[in-house]
Motif scaffolding. Structure first.
Motif, PDB file in Angstrom:
ATOM      1  N   TRP A 128       0.850  -1.190   0.000  1.00  0.00           N
ATOM      2  CA  TRP A 128       0.000   0.000   0.000  1.00  0.00           C
ATOM      3  C   TRP A 128       0.888   1.243   0.000  1.00  0.00           C
ATOM      4  N   SER A 131       2.561   1.708  -3.294  1.00  0.00           N
ATOM      5  CA  SER A 131       1.580   2.172  -4.276  1.00  0.00           C
ATOM      6  C   SER A 131       1.340   3.663  -4.143  1.00  0.00           C
ATOM      7  N   THR A 150       3.056   2.040 -10.543  1.00  0.00           N
ATOM      8  CA  THR A 150       1.964   2.198  -9.581  1.00  0.00           C
ATOM      9  C   THR A 150       0.978   1.041  -9.690  1.00  0.00           C
ATOM     10  N   GLY A 151       0.705   0.613 -10.917  1.00  0.00           N
ATOM     11  CA  GLY A 151      -0.186  -0.521 -11.120  1.00  0.00           C
ATOM     12  C   GLY A 151       0.382  -1.812 -10.569  1.00  0.00           C
ATOM     13  N   VAL A 152       1.702  -1.989 -10.726  1.00  0.00           N
ATOM     14  CA  VAL A 152       2.359  -3.191 -10.191  1.00  0.00           C
ATOM     15  C   VAL A 152       2.227  -3.245  -8.674  1.00  0.00           C
ATOM     16  N   SER A 154       0.111  -1.653  -6.788  1.00  0.00           N
ATOM     17  CA  SER A 154      -1.299  -1.763  -6.405  1.00  0.00           C
ATOM     18  C   SER A 154      -1.783  -3.197  -6.554  1.00  0.00           C
ATOM     19  N   GLY A 155      -1.357  -3.863  -7.619  1.00  0.00           N
ATOM     20  CA  GLY A 155      -1.728  -5.260  -7.807  1.00  0.00           C
ATOM     21  C   GLY A 155      -1.165  -6.143  -6.710  1.00  0.00           C
ATOM     22  N   PHE A 158      -3.177  -5.735  -3.642  1.00  0.00           N
ATOM     23  CA  PHE A 158      -4.410  -6.523  -3.707  1.00  0.00           C
ATOM     24  C   PHE A 158      -4.143  -7.998  -3.439  1.00  0.00           C
ATOM     25  N   SER A 191      -2.114   1.981 -15.288  1.00  0.00           N
ATOM     26  CA  SER A 191      -1.905   1.475 -13.922  1.00  0.00           C
ATOM     27  C   SER A 191      -3.078   0.610 -13.485  1.00  0.00           C
ATOM     28  N   VAL A 192      -4.281   1.008 -13.859  1.00  0.00           N
ATOM     29  CA  VAL A 192      -5.469   0.219 -13.515  1.00  0.00           C
ATOM     30  C   VAL A 192      -5.437  -1.127 -14.229  1.00  0.00           C
ATOM     31  N   ALA A 195      -2.724  -3.380 -12.618  1.00  0.00           N
ATOM     32  CA  ALA A 195      -3.200  -3.871 -11.320  1.00  0.00           C
ATOM     33  C   ALA A 195      -4.243  -4.963 -11.505  1.00  0.00           C
ATOM     34  N   ALA A 199      -4.106  -8.900 -10.331  1.00  0.00           N
ATOM     35  CA  ALA A 199      -5.155  -9.402  -9.436  1.00  0.00           C
ATOM     36  C   ALA A 199      -5.996 -10.498 -10.079  1.00  0.00           C
TER      37      ALA A 199
END
Length: 480
Positions: A128, A131, A150-152, A154-155, A158, A191-192, A195, A199
């Motif tokens: 977290w 991220s 950032t996506g990495v 964040s994933g 998760f 990034s979304v 992630a 996930a």
């Protein structure tokens, strides 16, 4: 000042290693369960994503199936995060703020717990934080590589714990408040996408298992819910105050309020990724009981906010904050001090959270006396089964007979048929339920094991020999 911050954080690292090696506490039931998951690697698990199992798999292959082999993950993650925070806080404010943000949170009780006990909170907070930091720099430079990074992170957050989903709405909220034009930039959506792809295995696993994880999380949110419940609300508030060692909580509260007045982008950033988390769980606590650690990940940016206002406070308040925080953290690590300080009534042994960390190794040894390597070992409590898997010599596979809700062990029943016609060692907090006896032809009481903590019996276990297993459990789990 980084050299001093490194030295102090290294001290905490060494202290935690020595604490795990020499202080007489065992793995908590949750730690034991997550360790057991690492022996059955999968895309996900009943109640949590797989990161905790993957980390346990790696660390125990280096350090063995020991307490240190499990907890070294929490120790190293907290150490690394403290150093990373130094550089991030320095970028935001100054070297002094960086030093405080890197060092003082070691005295927060919540941070201290997550720096020793390895549960899903440890990797969640770590990823977290990465991220959030990566998101900050991605906004500053708006490069594709930073948005992908950032996506990495964040994933990976998760994959550590489901509350990582807060990252998306909070990120959108911050952009709306400060840089609306970026919401139209396609680089952000990379990034979304990244992630989501990381996930995706968790979603695939759930699709194959009737989305059991989501049913579990939904059940947690609704269980015993009625609105408004002020007793659970104030229990939540008290838990948050203790999580931050009392006085730092009020620094954070002050920082949140000042953010609305000062409208500084850096303060808005730190508040956006902390205050909404606090408020969400505060609202939820008006409906049901919310455990203090549920909101813990939101205090990462709040700890930097604390450091910023801590340095602006009078010397006397700084001194009081450090002394009280250190004292509470010391008590947290060594709860028998309550007895030596004449505070036993403040935290009696049976209310001491540390009681959950004792007696498991002794129980494992006692069960080992009756286990020849052929018997089925099980319990009706997943906590007992997980601890037995870790502490019975040889680390046998253990099972759970579900009389309450489902657990991960319900998905691991395929090996039961191998024990047909054999005896079993059954351990419980009481007797043998009649539902359990349907799977056997007889029983024999073997031993009562008493767990003593701070000179008082805090728990009792009962060991039974059950005869001639019929080859299956006649279970009827109740809920998720």
């Amino acid at each position: 000042m980084f050299g001093l911050a490194l030295l102090i954080n290294t001290f905490f690292l060494v202290f935690r290693v020595l604490y795990v090696l020499f202080y007489p506490v065992d793995l908590s039931p949750e730690e034991a369960q997550y360790w057991d998951w690492s022996r059955h690697l999968d895309l996900s698990y009943y109640s949590k994503p797989p990161m905790v199992a993957y980390m346990n798999f790696l660390s125990t292959h280096v350090f063995g199936n020991t307490e240190l082999g499990v907890r070294i993950n929490a120790i190293l993650l907290s150490f690394l995060l403290s150093l990373i925070t130094y550089f991030f806080a320095k970028k935001l404010f100054s070297e002094k703020v960086a030093f405080v943000a890197s060092v003082v949170p070691n005295l927060f009780t919540g941070f201290s717990i997550n720096s020793v006990l390895f549960t899903t909170d440890s990797p969640l907070i770590f990823f977290w934080a990465l991220s959030v930091i990566s998101f900050y720099f991605a906004i500053e430079k708006n490069t594709l590589s930073l948005w992908i990074l950032t996506g990495v992170f964040s994933g990976l957050a998760f994959l550590s714990k489901y509350p990582a989903v807060f990252l998306l709405p909070l990120g959108i909220l911050y952009l709306y408040l400060t840089k609306k034009e970026l919401l139209k930039d396609l680089k952000i959506f990379s990034s979304v996408l990244v992630a989501f792809l990381i996930a995706l295995p968790v979603l695939i696993w759930n699709a194959k298992h009737d989305f059991i994880s989501f049913k579990h999380v939904s059940n947690l949110a609704q269980k015993h819910a009625h609105f408004p419940n002020f007793s659970t609300f104030f229990e939540y508030l008290g838990g948050q105050v203790l999580l931050l060692s009392v006085i730092p909580f009020f620094f954070v509260l002050y920082g949140w309020v000042r953010t609305f007045k000062e409208r500084n982008k850096r303060l808005i950033f730190l508040t956006t990724f902390s205050l909404p988390v606090f408020l969400f769980f505060a609202f939820l606590s008006l409906k049901k009981r919310v455990y203090a650690n549920w909101a813990g990940f939101g205090y990462y940016t709040a700890s930097i906010l604390f450091a910023y206002y801590f340095l602006k406070s009078p010397k006397s308040l700084k001194f009081l904050t450090l002394i009280l925080s250190a004292f509470l953290t010391l008590l947290l690590h060594f709860t028998p001090l309550f007895d030596y300080l004449g505070l036993r009534n403040l935290l009696p042994p049976k209310r001491d959270p540390a009681k959950l960390l004792v007696g498991w190794e002794d129980l494992g040894k006692e069960v080992g006396r009756f286990y020849t390597g052929k018997e089925l070992i099980f319990s009706t409590a997943y906590q007992i089964s997980a601890e037995l898997a870790f502490y019975v010599p040889g680390n046998p596979r253990t099972y759970v007979f579900h009389v309450n809700r489902y657990t991960q062990y319900y998905l691991w029943r395929e090996g039961l048929k191998n024990f047909k016609g054999k005896d079993a060692v059954f351990v419980s907090y009481g007797g043998v339920p009649k539902e359990v006896m349907r799977s056997f032809e007889g029983k024999e009481f073997l031993k009562e094991v008493r767990v003593v903590w701070r000179n008082q019996v805090v728990r009792k276990f009962y060991i039974y020999k059950l005869k001639n297993f019929k080859g299956e459990f006649y279970e009827n789990p109740k809920g998720y």
